[in-house]
Design an enzyme around this catalytic site. Structure first.
Site, mmCIF file in Angstrom:
data_model
loop_
_atom_site.group_PDB
_atom_site.id
_atom_site.type_symbol
_atom_site.label_atom_id
_atom_site.label_comp_id
_atom_site.label_asym_id
_atom_site.label_seq_id
_atom_site.Cartn_x
_atom_site.Cartn_y
_atom_site.Cartn_z
ATOM 1 N N VAL A 21 57.206 65.917 -156.504
ATOM 2 C CA VAL A 21 57.004 65.807 -157.965
ATOM 3 C C VAL A 21 56.715 67.170 -158.592
ATOM 4 O O VAL A 21 56.707 67.302 -159.814
ATOM 5 C CB VAL A 21 55.868 64.844 -158.364
ATOM 6 N N LYS A 45 46.265 74.403 -148.679
ATOM 7 C CA LYS A 45 47.178 73.290 -148.427
ATOM 8 C C LYS A 45 46.696 72.742 -147.083
ATOM 9 O O LYS A 45 47.113 73.224 -146.017
ATOM 10 C CB LYS A 45 48.628 73.808 -148.348
ATOM 11 N N ASP A 61 55.267 76.109 -148.914
ATOM 12 C CA ASP A 61 54.264 75.839 -149.968
ATOM 13 C C ASP A 61 53.158 76.891 -149.915
ATOM 14 O O ASP A 61 52.738 77.425 -150.939
ATOM 15 C CB ASP A 61 53.632 74.446 -149.774
ATOM 16 N N ILE A 212 61.360 75.250 -164.829
ATOM 17 C CA ILE A 212 61.024 76.673 -164.667
ATOM 18 C C ILE A 212 62.217 77.383 -164.037
ATOM 19 O O ILE A 212 62.632 77.042 -162.923
ATOM 20 C CB ILE A 212 59.773 76.841 -163.763
HETATM 21 N N1 LIG Z 1 58.982 72.652 -163.308
HETATM 22 C C1 LIG Z 1 59.966 72.831 -162.414
HETATM 23 N N2 LIG Z 1 61.050 73.574 -162.747
HETATM 24 C C2 LIG Z 1 62.084 73.736 -161.899
HETATM 25 N N3 LIG Z 1 62.135 73.183 -160.682
HETATM 26 C C3 LIG Z 1 61.101 72.415 -160.290
HETATM 27 C C4 LIG Z 1 59.955 72.217 -161.118
HETATM 28 N N4 LIG Z 1 59.085 71.432 -160.452
HETATM 29 C C5 LIG Z 1 59.640 71.170 -159.266
HETATM 30 N N5 LIG Z 1 60.862 71.743 -159.160
HETATM 31 C C6 LIG Z 1 61.844 71.604 -158.049
HETATM 32 O O1 LIG Z 1 61.466 70.499 -157.247
HETATM 33 C C7 LIG Z 1 61.209 70.901 -155.905
HETATM 34 C C8 LIG Z 1 59.974 70.162 -155.417
HETATM 35 O O2 LIG Z 1 58.831 70.687 -156.082
HETATM 36 P P1 LIG Z 1 57.517 71.006 -155.283
HETATM 37 O O3 LIG Z 1 57.862 71.686 -154.013
HETATM 38 O O4 LIG Z 1 56.587 71.703 -156.202
HETATM 39 O O5 LIG Z 1 57.046 69.503 -154.987
HETATM 40 P P2 LIG Z 1 55.752 69.020 -154.180
HETATM 41 O O6 LIG Z 1 55.176 67.871 -154.935
HETATM 42 O O7 LIG Z 1 54.888 70.180 -153.934
HETATM 43 O O8 LIG Z 1 56.374 68.475 -152.813
HETATM 44 P P3 LIG Z 1 55.612 68.288 -151.360
HETATM 45 O O9 LIG Z 1 55.112 66.879 -151.345
HETATM 46 O O10 LIG Z 1 56.736 68.520 -150.384
HETATM 47 O O11 LIG Z 1 54.531 69.322 -151.255
HETATM 48 C C9 LIG Z 1 61.029 72.431 -155.964
HETATM 49 O O12 LIG Z 1 61.462 73.044 -154.788
HETATM 50 C C10 LIG Z 1 61.901 72.810 -157.128
HETATM 51 O O13 LIG Z 1 63.226 72.947 -156.691
HETATM 52 MG MG LIG Z 2 54.308 71.058 -152.133
#
Ligand SMILES: Nc1ncnc2c1ncn2[C@@H]1O[C@H](COP(=O)(O)OP(=O)(O)OP(=O)(O)O)[C@@H](O)[C@H]1O
Ligand SMILES: [Mg+2]
Length: 235
Positions: A21, A45, A61, A212
């Protein structure tokens, strides 16, 4: 830290309504912005999973978060446990026979809170991701004894996921600072979603983040400073 305005800082657990997300992107943006506001921010983390990176930190991460916060804390404190398969800590334990070590997580967290003004702790998956039998992310947050920020997306289905996440936090008596809408994929118009989530959950919406394009310090600062209510986060 040089700003007496923020003397009552408390660490935050950045939880998500699901995996992918945007917890890492949002945590990175918060870390950059808080740092530029003069807060010595640390990141953690507790558990990470996936294919290990060949260079630098095992977890991507952790790489993103430590660059954002500009910290040099040892990897085994920032990320005490890394599972080299994309699975929950519980499933990784069963498959790899490596038991998740809650006490190590808690002692690293305690040490890091002594080094930094404020810790941002990124969760794993959603709020009920299993760590041990009958021990979920919710239990870990409870033991860390910190409030949470819930990251949710704007895709259809998000209202259901957000309400379930809020209800579980309430069941475990975890204080919720607010919800951040990660508006990076198509779905609800963000104005409508903000109104509905606020009315349905009663939880403050801290802001929404657009797609972003540039993850540089200056880009993240500009977006997050403008989009997020830091007064609500810091008080
Ligand atoms: N605001 C944003 N703008 C552009 N891309 C985004 C944005 N938020 C998330 N993403 C895209 O979605 C992907 C997943 O986001 P992120 O890695 O932050 O999720 P997460 O919730 O941390 O997942 P996990 O459970 O694996 O830790 C990112 O690699 C990126 O490609
Ligand atoms: Mg993550």
């Amino acid at each position: 830290m040089n700003n007496s305005e923020y003397l009552l800082l408390t660490s935050l657990f950045i939880a998500g309504t699901d995996t992918d997300v945007g917890k890492t992107y949002i945590t990175a943006g918060l870390a950059v912005t808080l740092r530029k506001m003069g807060v010595d921010v640390g990141i953690m983390k507790p558990f990470a999973a996936g294919i290990a990176q060949k260079k630098g930190y095992k977890s991507e991460d952790v790489e993103i978060l430590s660059a954002a916060a500009q910290v040099n804390d040892p990897e085994n404190m920032i990320n005490p446990q890394f599972f080299p398969i994309p699975a929950s800590p519980y499933t990784a334990w069963k498959r790899l026979k490596t038991k998740p070590k809650i006490s190590t997580i808690l002692s690293s967290f305690k040490k890091l809170t002594k080094i930094h003004d404020l810790m941002l702790v990124e969760g794993m998956g959603g709020i009920m991701t299993p760590i041990l039998k009958d021990y979920y992310i919710t239990n870990l947050i409870k033991e860390m004894d910190i409030p949470t920020v819930i990251v949710t997306r704007s895709k259809i289905g998000t209202v259901n996921h957000t309400i379930m996440t809020v209800k579980m936090c309430e069941k475990y008596k975890i204080p919720i600072k607010g919800i951040i809408i990660n508006d990076f994929d198509a779905g609800y118009p963000v104005k409508e979603l903000t109104r509905d989530l606020k009315n349905l959950t009663g939880i403050p919406i801290l802001g929404s983040i657009p797609f972003i394009k540039d993850m540089s310090d200056s880009s993240l600062y500009k977006i997050f400073k403008k989009s997020i209510d830091f007064k609500l986060i810091l008080n």
